[in-house]
Design a protein around this motif. Sequence first.
Motif, PDB file in Angstrom:
ATOM      1  N   ILE A  28       0.865  -1.180   0.000  1.00 22.94           N
ATOM      2  CA  ILE A  28       0.000   0.000   0.000  1.00 22.94           C
ATOM      3  C   ILE A  28       0.904   1.233   0.000  1.00 22.94           C
ATOM      4  N   MET A  29       0.481   2.242  -0.773  1.00 19.34           N
ATOM      5  CA  MET A  29       1.264   3.461  -0.925  1.00 19.34           C
ATOM      6  C   MET A  29       0.443   4.648  -0.440  1.00 19.34           C
ATOM      7  N   PHE A  30       1.060   5.462   0.399  1.00 23.17           N
ATOM      8  CA  PHE A  30       0.406   6.634   0.966  1.00 23.17           C
ATOM      9  C   PHE A  30       0.688   7.857   0.093  1.00 23.17           C
ATOM     10  N   GLU A  31      -0.167   8.856   0.219  1.00 25.83           N
ATOM     11  CA  GLU A  31      -0.016  10.082  -0.572  1.00 25.83           C
ATOM     12  C   GLU A  31       1.325  10.765  -0.330  1.00 25.83           C
ATOM     13  N   ASP A  32       1.898  10.608   0.864  1.00 27.38           N
ATOM     14  CA  ASP A  32       3.169  11.258   1.188  1.00 27.38           C
ATOM     15  C   ASP A  32       4.387  10.452   0.738  1.00 27.38           C
ATOM     16  N   GLY A  33       4.161   9.331   0.028  1.00 30.69           N
ATOM     17  CA  GLY A  33       5.250   8.533  -0.506  1.00 30.69           C
ATOM     18  C   GLY A  33       5.646   7.330   0.334  1.00 30.69           C
ATOM     19  N   ARG A  34       5.124   7.219   1.541  1.00 33.50           N
ATOM     20  CA  ARG A  34       5.435   6.053   2.379  1.00 33.50           C
ATOM     21  C   ARG A  34       4.818   4.802   1.770  1.00 33.50           C
ATOM     22  N   HIS A  35       5.461   3.657   2.056  1.00 30.77           N
ATOM     23  CA  HIS A  35       4.965   2.350   1.629  1.00 30.77           C
ATOM     24  C   HIS A  35       4.892   1.430   2.840  1.00 30.77           C
ATOM     25  N   LYS A  36       3.914   0.552   2.824  1.00 31.93           N
ATOM     26  CA  LYS A  36       3.798  -0.518   3.808  1.00 31.93           C
ATOM     27  C   LYS A  36       3.368  -1.758   3.041  1.00 31.93           C
ATOM     28  N   THR A  37       3.578  -2.904   3.626  1.00 30.39           N
ATOM     29  CA  THR A  37       3.010  -4.120   3.062  1.00 30.39           C
ATOM     30  C   THR A  37       2.108  -4.757   4.107  1.00 30.39           C
ATOM     31  N   LEU A  38       1.036  -5.361   3.632  1.00 38.10           N
ATOM     32  CA  LEU A  38       0.105  -6.105   4.477  1.00 38.10           C
ATOM     33  C   LEU A  38       0.201  -7.552   4.033  1.00 38.10           C
ATOM     34  N   GLY A  39       0.437  -8.458   4.971  1.00 36.89           N
ATOM     35  CA  GLY A  39       0.659  -9.826   4.554  1.00 36.89           C
ATOM     36  C   GLY A  39       0.043 -10.874   5.452  1.00 36.89           C
ATOM     37  N   VAL A  40       0.045 -12.091   4.902  1.00 33.48           N
ATOM     38  CA  VAL A  40      -0.446 -13.286   5.589  1.00 33.48           C
ATOM     39  C   VAL A  40       0.588 -14.384   5.401  1.00 33.48           C
ATOM     40  N   ILE A  41       0.903 -15.071   6.498  1.00 35.51           N
ATOM     41  CA  ILE A  41       1.827 -16.196   6.471  1.00 35.51           C
ATOM     42  C   ILE A  41       1.089 -17.409   7.022  1.00 35.51           C
ATOM     43  N   LEU A  42       1.056 -18.470   6.237  1.00 36.60           N
ATOM     44  CA  LEU A  42       0.410 -19.706   6.680  1.00 36.60           C
ATOM     45  C   LEU A  42       1.380 -20.521   7.537  1.00 36.60           C
ATOM     46  N   PRO A  43       0.855 -21.443   8.329  1.00 39.78           N
ATOM     47  CA  PRO A  43       1.718 -22.237   9.214  1.00 39.78           C
ATOM     48  C   PRO A  43       2.793 -23.003   8.458  1.00 39.78           C
ATOM     49  N   CYS A  44       3.932 -23.168   9.119  1.00 40.47           N
ATOM     50  CA  CYS A  44       4.980 -24.041   8.605  1.00 40.47           C
ATOM     51  C   CYS A  44       4.486 -25.477   8.745  1.00 40.47           C
ATOM     52  N   ASP A  45       5.088 -26.363   7.999  1.00 36.27           N
ATOM     53  CA  ASP A  45       4.702 -27.770   8.107  1.00 36.27           C
ATOM     54  C   ASP A  45       5.945 -28.635   8.058  1.00 36.27           C
ATOM     55  N   ASN A  46       5.771 -29.934   7.900  1.00 40.92           N
ATOM     56  CA  ASN A  46       6.920 -30.823   7.917  1.00 40.92           C
ATOM     57  C   ASN A  46       7.820 -30.647   6.697  1.00 40.92           C
ATOM     58  N   LEU A  47       7.339 -29.984   5.632  1.00 40.29           N
ATOM     59  CA  LEU A  47       8.179 -29.718   4.473  1.00 40.29           C
ATOM     60  C   LEU A  47       8.971 -28.422   4.628  1.00 40.29           C
ATOM     61  N   VAL A  48       8.427 -27.476   5.364  1.00 45.43           N
ATOM     62  CA  VAL A  48       9.064 -26.176   5.582  1.00 45.43           C
ATOM     63  C   VAL A  48       9.052 -25.893   7.081  1.00 45.43           C
ATOM     64  N   ASP A  49      10.232 -25.914   7.724  1.00 40.25           N
ATOM     65  CA  ASP A  49      10.244 -25.684   9.169  1.00 40.25           C
ATOM     66  C   ASP A  49      10.384 -24.207   9.523  1.00 40.25           C
ATOM     67  N   HIS A  50      10.734 -23.368   8.542  1.00 50.49           N
ATOM     68  CA  HIS A  50      10.752 -21.918   8.729  1.00 50.49           C
ATOM     69  C   HIS A  50      10.797 -21.242   7.360  1.00 50.49           C
ATOM     70  N   TYR A  51      10.454 -19.981   7.343  1.00 50.29           N
ATOM     71  CA  TYR A  51      10.544 -19.165   6.140  1.00 50.29           C
ATOM     72  C   TYR A  51      11.695 -18.184   6.319  1.00 50.29           C
ATOM     73  N   HIS A  52      12.384 -17.871   5.219  1.00 46.70           N
ATOM     74  CA  HIS A  52      13.439 -16.850   5.269  1.00 46.70           C
ATOM     75  C   HIS A  52      13.035 -15.680   4.380  1.00 46.70           C
ATOM     76  N   PHE A  53      13.177 -14.476   4.917  1.00 46.57           N
ATOM     77  CA  PHE A  53      12.865 -13.253   4.189  1.00 46.57           C
ATOM     78  C   PHE A  53      14.081 -12.340   4.221  1.00 46.57           C
ATOM     79  N   SER A  54      14.382 -11.708   3.096  1.00 49.10           N
ATOM     80  CA  SER A  54      15.484 -10.749   2.995  1.00 49.10           C
ATOM     81  C   SER A  54      14.928  -9.336   3.014  1.00 49.10           C
ATOM     82  N   THR A  55      15.739  -8.394   3.484  1.00 46.66           N
ATOM     83  CA  THR A  55      15.324  -6.997   3.531  1.00 46.66           C
ATOM     84  C   THR A  55      16.264  -6.145   2.685  1.00 46.66           C
ATOM     85  N   ASN A  56      15.703  -5.147   2.023  1.00 48.59           N
ATOM     86  CA  ASN A  56      16.500  -4.163   1.302  1.00 48.59           C
ATOM     87  C   ASN A  56      16.644  -2.891   2.121  1.00 48.59           C
ATOM     88  N   THR A  57      15.609  -2.578   2.877  1.00 44.69           N
ATOM     89  CA  THR A  57      15.572  -1.381   3.707  1.00 44.69           C
ATOM     90  C   THR A  57      15.181  -1.793   5.118  1.00 44.69           C
TER      91      THR A  57
END
Length: 111
Positions: A28-57
């Motif tokens: 989502i982008m605000f009129e003043d130029g700010r950005h946010k993200t809205l997200g959903v993460i489903l449960p980990c399972d026996n195939l994926v024991d954790h998720y990895h996310f990288s950051t740029n900022t």
Amino acid sequence: MTAAQFTNVTVNAHATVSYDGRCSSHTIMFEDGRHKTLGVILPCDNLVDHYHFSTNTSERIEITSGECEVKINGDEEFSYYRAGQSFVVEGNSGFNLRTEEIVQYVCHLEG
């Protein structure tokens, strides 16, 4: 705690989807130029024991529902977060997240 809704924003209808659809977010982008993200993460399972996310900022991730454990790059152990709590990840870094339930979040892009 974040607002339950945002006004006067533009929403990117194209979601960012990862881990075979287990994680998704919309920007989502605000009129003043700010950005946010809205997200959903489903449960980990026996195939994926954790998720990895990288950051740029620098990001402040605010958990709006659910609970999870997070290990920021460089940390030795996972830390517990639940709805109403947040954690900060520096830019050009990343974090691992594991959960046994659905987690919703707001990511405040602060860099």
